[in-house]
Motif scaffolding. Structure first.
Motif, PDB file in Angstrom:
ATOM      1  N   GLY A  46      12.671  57.336  -1.083  1.00  0.00           N
ATOM      2  CA  GLY A  46      12.525  58.720  -1.504  1.00  0.00           C
ATOM      3  C   GLY A  46      12.359  59.716  -0.380  1.00  0.00           C
ATOM      4  N   VAL A  47      12.560  59.315   0.868  1.00  0.00           N
ATOM      5  CA  VAL A  47      12.461  60.246   1.994  1.00  0.00           C
ATOM      6  C   VAL A  47      13.636  61.218   1.916  1.00  0.00           C
ATOM      7  CG1 VAL A  47      12.416  60.498   4.487  1.00  0.00           C
ATOM      8  CG2 VAL A  47      11.305  58.538   3.423  1.00  0.00           C
ATOM      9  N   VAL A  48      13.355  62.524   1.915  1.00  0.00           N
ATOM     10  CA  VAL A  48      14.415  63.518   1.749  1.00  0.00           C
ATOM     11  C   VAL A  48      14.662  64.292   3.034  1.00  0.00           C
ATOM     12  CG1 VAL A  48      15.080  65.611   0.505  1.00  0.00           C
ATOM     13  CG2 VAL A  48      13.931  63.752  -0.701  1.00  0.00           C
ATOM     14  N   THR A  49      13.606  64.753   3.683  1.00  0.00           N
ATOM     15  CA  THR A  49      13.750  65.755   4.733  1.00  0.00           C
ATOM     16  C   THR A  49      13.635  65.179   6.142  1.00  0.00           C
ATOM     17  OG1 THR A  49      11.394  66.229   4.549  1.00  0.00           O
ATOM     18  CG2 THR A  49      12.887  67.595   3.263  1.00  0.00           C
ATOM     19  N   ARG A  50      14.202  64.005   6.367  1.00  0.00           N
ATOM     20  CA  ARG A  50      14.174  63.480   7.727  1.00  0.00           C
ATOM     21  C   ARG A  50      15.563  63.019   8.158  1.00  0.00           C
ATOM     22  NH1 ARG A  50       9.290  59.987  10.273  1.00  0.00           N
ATOM     23  NH2 ARG A  50       8.199  61.616   9.127  1.00  0.00           N
ATOM     24  N   TYR A  51      16.070  61.956   7.530  1.00  0.00           N
ATOM     25  CA  TYR A  51      17.397  61.447   7.863  1.00  0.00           C
ATOM     26  C   TYR A  51      18.169  61.179   6.576  1.00  0.00           C
ATOM     27  CZ  TYR A  51      14.806  60.267  12.141  1.00  0.00           C
ATOM     28  OH  TYR A  51      14.003  60.309  13.247  1.00  0.00           O
ATOM     29  N   ASP A  52      19.476  61.046   6.714  1.00  0.00           N
ATOM     30  CA  ASP A  52      20.332  60.627   5.611  1.00  0.00           C
ATOM     31  C   ASP A  52      20.782  59.203   5.897  1.00  0.00           C
ATOM     32  OD1 ASP A  52      20.342  63.077   4.128  1.00  0.00           O
ATOM     33  OD2 ASP A  52      21.574  63.926   5.719  1.00  0.00           O
ATOM     34  N   GLN A  53      20.257  58.241   5.134  1.00  0.00           N
ATOM     35  CA  GLN A  53      20.539  56.831   5.381  1.00  0.00           C
ATOM     36  C   GLN A  53      21.051  56.179   4.108  1.00  0.00           C
ATOM     37  OE1 GLN A  53      16.536  56.199   7.073  1.00  0.00           O
ATOM     38  NE2 GLN A  53      17.554  55.430   8.886  1.00  0.00           N
ATOM     39  N   PHE A  54      22.237  55.603   4.192  1.00  0.00           N
ATOM     40  CA  PHE A  54      22.904  55.020   3.038  1.00  0.00           C
ATOM     41  C   PHE A  54      23.975  54.065   3.543  1.00  0.00           C
ATOM     42  CE2 PHE A  54      24.772  58.967   4.367  1.00  0.00           C
ATOM     43  CZ  PHE A  54      26.121  58.689   4.453  1.00  0.00           C
ATOM     44  N   LYS A  55      24.560  53.321   2.617  1.00  0.00           N
ATOM     45  CA  LYS A  55      25.647  52.402   2.932  1.00  0.00           C
ATOM     46  C   LYS A  55      26.938  52.939   2.315  1.00  0.00           C
ATOM     47  CE  LYS A  55      22.734  49.008   4.373  1.00  0.00           C
ATOM     48  NZ  LYS A  55      22.730  48.327   5.676  1.00  0.00           N
ATOM     49  N   LEU A  56      28.014  52.885   3.070  1.00  0.00           N
ATOM     50  CA  LEU A  56      29.329  53.279   2.576  1.00  0.00           C
ATOM     51  C   LEU A  56      30.266  52.085   2.723  1.00  0.00           C
ATOM     52  CD1 LEU A  56      31.105  55.451   1.417  1.00  0.00           C
ATOM     53  CD2 LEU A  56      31.403  56.403   3.698  1.00  0.00           C
ATOM     54  N   ARG A  57      30.714  51.578   1.570  1.00  0.00           N
ATOM     55  CA  ARG A  57      31.501  50.347   1.522  1.00  0.00           C
ATOM     56  C   ARG A  57      30.786  49.198   2.233  1.00  0.00           C
ATOM     57  NH1 ARG A  57      37.975  52.084   1.579  1.00  0.00           N
ATOM     58  NH2 ARG A  57      37.894  52.925  -0.540  1.00  0.00           N
ATOM     59  N   GLY A  58      29.465  49.217   2.166  1.00  0.00           N
ATOM     60  CA  GLY A  58      28.651  48.119   2.678  1.00  0.00           C
ATOM     61  C   GLY A  58      28.131  48.292   4.085  1.00  0.00           C
ATOM     62  N   PHE A  59      28.534  49.360   4.782  1.00  0.00           N
ATOM     63  CA  PHE A  59      28.158  49.543   6.183  1.00  0.00           C
ATOM     64  C   PHE A  59      27.319  50.805   6.355  1.00  0.00           C
ATOM     65  CE2 PHE A  59      32.201  47.236   6.173  1.00  0.00           C
ATOM     66  CZ  PHE A  59      31.863  46.113   6.919  1.00  0.00           C
ATOM     67  N   ASP A  60      26.351  50.739   7.279  1.00  0.00           N
ATOM     68  CA  ASP A  60      25.552  51.913   7.601  1.00  0.00           C
ATOM     69  C   ASP A  60      26.443  52.998   8.189  1.00  0.00           C
ATOM     70  OD1 ASP A  60      22.904  51.012   6.917  1.00  0.00           O
ATOM     71  OD2 ASP A  60      22.994  49.696   8.665  1.00  0.00           O
ATOM     72  N   VAL A  61      26.165  54.226   7.799  1.00  0.00           N
ATOM     73  CA  VAL A  61      26.836  55.384   8.398  1.00  0.00           C
ATOM     74  C   VAL A  61      25.853  56.005   9.379  1.00  0.00           C
ATOM     75  CG1 VAL A  61      27.889  57.628   7.968  1.00  0.00           C
ATOM     76  CG2 VAL A  61      28.252  55.752   6.357  1.00  0.00           C
TER      77      VAL A  61
END
Length: 716
Positions: free
Chosen positions: A97-112
């Protein structure tokens, strides 16, 4: 300036704009509204990220998703992580739920690991001073899936994210809004644009925002202030220059910590942890970041054939980071072992992209050729420290314990580095059309140099000098029915610096993708189905003998099928949907035949934090009739289970969430309230407790709790 003072300043700034709005005639107002509608519709079907040219999505032999500012505003979204919740191929909010620090997610299985702003990279070669773009300042977000190094250089194989800034418009207009919500959220914003002194050759735009609230983790808070002015000069029909500025200050950014797997993703015999669990200490927690950028987007068209473009940006980011974080749970299932991390960082970045485009015919072939030369330079100062911290009872936490900052602790691990990085890329692209056939060809050569100087006793410098050629080929064919099957191949390139005492080769990626796009003749329906395979090679892993070092040589393979579509079913009802089935695993382990003792083989195991299945649907409905002026949105999103550690011995469970939005035009109730609108939104409507992902047995992250917002907006 205090948040309350800034909010009052924003409202005061808007006062004369209300007077300007009152002078707009009914016809002028209608033109402004019509202009917005046309622009929003174009943003749904035309993107620039896939080819660096304004290209219809149905002509692009790759998968591109677009998130408009309308959707961002409708759900009260604050970050890219939140905006990606309804996008195929994404495992969103892997850091919870961290919103205001970094954008961290997986795209097609890989970190962006980096985003782009107006086609220019935000990549940072250091540790914690990453830039984050606030969603309120962007006109749309474009997601190009799969390797994109041919046009953008350093980028991971899963794809990249490009923010497109809000820029001046020739029709005067604007809006001011105040929002309030759960966790003591209070926000004020203004967005105003139009010609200067009635001369459409000179236009401006100003976006400003102030926001504060409580973080999800107890005792934590966040604050953000943003000012983004822009100015466009059009001396003639062939030339456009837009100057963009942005200042963003985050004095506080909630918590970056997590929770042990026992009590979050897994059961704990002593009980379950709350989603607001906090593994840190409020007397030590800090994240203060300042971002400032200035640049321009310039274009000149010589004739119907040739045009030149130059996008340029200078940026500076400074950050101060202090945190206490979990390192594991003791055998008693309640004593949390912890460490400290701290950094002082700054980075000055310069990036420029020069392009020459040509549109011409050779016999029956129509060409759109793009030749580009881009250059990036970054100079970072990085001080980091990692040390010990007192333990914490997770069921009876005591905060305010004495904690030593590792930057000033002689017994802690500390480093002081200066990092200089330069990257130059030369690229060529040709988009060829023959009747209903589209062929896209691209080739790029990258050269990267990086010097990392370690200050202090050693005074050593680690140097890397890496070159790489990347390519891509795509073929698409349009049928009269609106179907457009395509197939494409593309490569990625990720330079690798020095880790410890070792220097590594670039990580490379390669993708094969095939799919079908469909766009109805009236453009009310657009959908894409894609199947792909990505191989990422020369992957790094921790050295099992020396944990301060890494080793290289692994391979990860991602295979998947995605669906994404939207349809305007009636004048009142619109639907959008997305679904992904993904299989990702390590297909080569550099240590499979080694002599390391007690090392488990990664071959055949899946990376952490990647959901195999995700799906979502969102419905928009304009009620009309006796409820004229009321618009509602209802969304459902599902994220499947994901492995929680490298050994694949447990999973973070699946979760399904519901989002709701409502908007009402108050002028339908009273003509004296023309331009006023009341908005309300709720994400995770039923306040489901869930874990978004885990990195190890020690680190899991709770997903965002229910968030309710109510806003009052005045548009003109």
């Amino acid at each position: 300036m205090k948040p309350q003072a800034l909010l009052l300043a924003l409202l005061a700034t808007a006062a004369p704009l209300y007077a300007m709005a009152a002078d707009v005639t009914a016809d002028d107002d209608k033109s402004a509204v019509d202009g917005v509608v046309v622009t929003a519709r174009a943003h749904d079907t035309v993107g620039s990220t896939g080819s660096k040219l304004a290209t219809a999505l149905v002509d692009t032999p790759y998968t591109v998703s677009i998130i408009t500012s309308d959707r961002i505003d409708q759900l009260g979204l604050q970050s890219l992580n939140q905006a990606l919740r309804y996008t195929a191929g994404v495992t969103p909010e892997t850091r919870g739920g961290v919103v205001t620090r970094y954008d961290q997610f997986k795209l097609r299985g890989f970190d962006v690991n980096a985003t782009f702003l107006d086609g220019l990279s935000n990549l940072y070669p250091g540790w914690y001073a990453d830039a984050q773009v606030d969603a309120a300042t962007v006109d749309r977000i474009e997601i190009l899936k799969g390797p994109a190094s041919v046009l953008y250089g350093n980028s991971p194989p899963g794809g990249l994210i490009n923010y497109v800034s809000k820029t001046p418009r020739e029709v005067a207009g604007g809006e001011i809004e105040v929002r309030a919500g759960t966790n003591k959220l209070i926000e004020g914003s203004i967005d105003t644009t139009g010609p200067i002194a009635g001369d459409s050759r000179y236009t401006y735009r100003l976006v400003a925002l102030a926001r504060q609230g409580d973080g999800q983790a107890v005792t934590t808070k966040y604050q953000r202030y943003v000012v983004a002015p822009s100015f466009t000069w059009r001396p003639d029909d062939a030339t456009t220059v837009t100057i963009l500025g942005r200042y963003q200050h985050d004095p506080k950014a909630a918590s970056y910590g997590g929770a042990p797997s026992q009590g979050s993703a897994l059961s704990n015999p002593l009980g379950a942890l709350s989603p607001d669990f906090y593994d840190g200490d409020p007397n030590f927690e800090a994240y203060n970041r300042t971002q400032a950028t200035v640049g321009y987007l310039a274009e000149h068209r010589f004739n119907d054939v040739f045009a030149v473009h130059q996008n340029l940006r200078y940026s500076r980011v400074e950050s101060n980071y202090e945190s206490v974080y979990a390192t594991g749970l003791a055998a008693d299932n309640r004593t949390l072992l912890r460490g400290t991390a701290a950094s002082r960082e700054s980075v000055d970045g310069f990036v420029v992209d020069n392009q020459v485009s040509a549109h011409f015919d050779t016999g029956p072939l129509t060409h759109d050729v793009l030749v580009g030369l881009d250059y990036q330079h970054a100079m970072a100062k990085v001080q980091t420290g990692f040390g010990a911290a007192p333990t914490l009872d997770v069921f009876a936490p005591v905060h305010g314990q004495p904690i030593v900052n590792p930057l000033y602790d002689a017994s802690a691990y500390r480093s002081d580095m200066r990092i200089k990085q330069e990257q130059t890329g030369l690229y060529l692209q040709d988009q060829i059309k023959l009747d209903k056939l589209v062929v896209l060809l691209g080739l790029r050569r990258d050269a990267l140099k990086q010097d990392t100087t370690y200050l202090g006793a050693s005074g050593s410098t680690a140097r890397i000098d890496q070159d790489k050629t990347s390519g891509r080929v795509g073929v698409l064919y349009h049928f009269e029915s609106g179907l457009a099957p395509y197939v494409s191949w593309s490569q990625s390139f990720e330079p690798q610096g020095a880790y410890g005492t070792r220097v590594f080769q670039p990580i490379t990626g390669e993708q094969i993708e095939a799919g079908v796009k469909y766009e109805s003749p009236d453009k009310k329906v657009f959908a894409t189905v894609a199947a792909f395979e990505i191989k990422r090679q020369n992957v790094l892993s921790p050295d099992p003998v020396n944990t301060n070092e890494s080793i290289q040589g692994g391979e990860v393979r991602s295979r998947g099928v995605e669906f994404e579509g939207r349809a305007k079913l009636t004048d009142r009802l619109a639907l959008s949907g997305a679904a992904t089935v993904l299989s990702i695993k390590n297909t080569k382990d550099m240590l499979a035949t080694s002599d390391y003792v007690n090392y488990f083989n990664l071959n055949g195991l899946a990376p952490v934090g990647v959901a195999k299945k995700t799906a979502s649907a969102f419905a928009d409905y304009d009620f009309g009739g006796p409820l004229d002026g009321l618009r509602g949105g209802l969304g459902v999103r599902y994220v499947g289970p994901s492995y929680g550690n490298l050994a694949n011995t447990f999973k973070a469970p699946a979760y399904t969430l519901v989002d709701l939005s409502l908007g009402y035009e108050l002028e339908k109730m009273s003509l004296g309230m023309k331009g006023w609108k009341l908005n309300a939104s709720a994400t995770n409507l039923f306040d489901k407790r869930y874990v978004s992902s885990c990195y190890s047995d020690a680190w899991c992250w709770f997903g965002a709790e229910r968030s309710v917002q109510v806003g009052l907006k005045r548009s003109w």
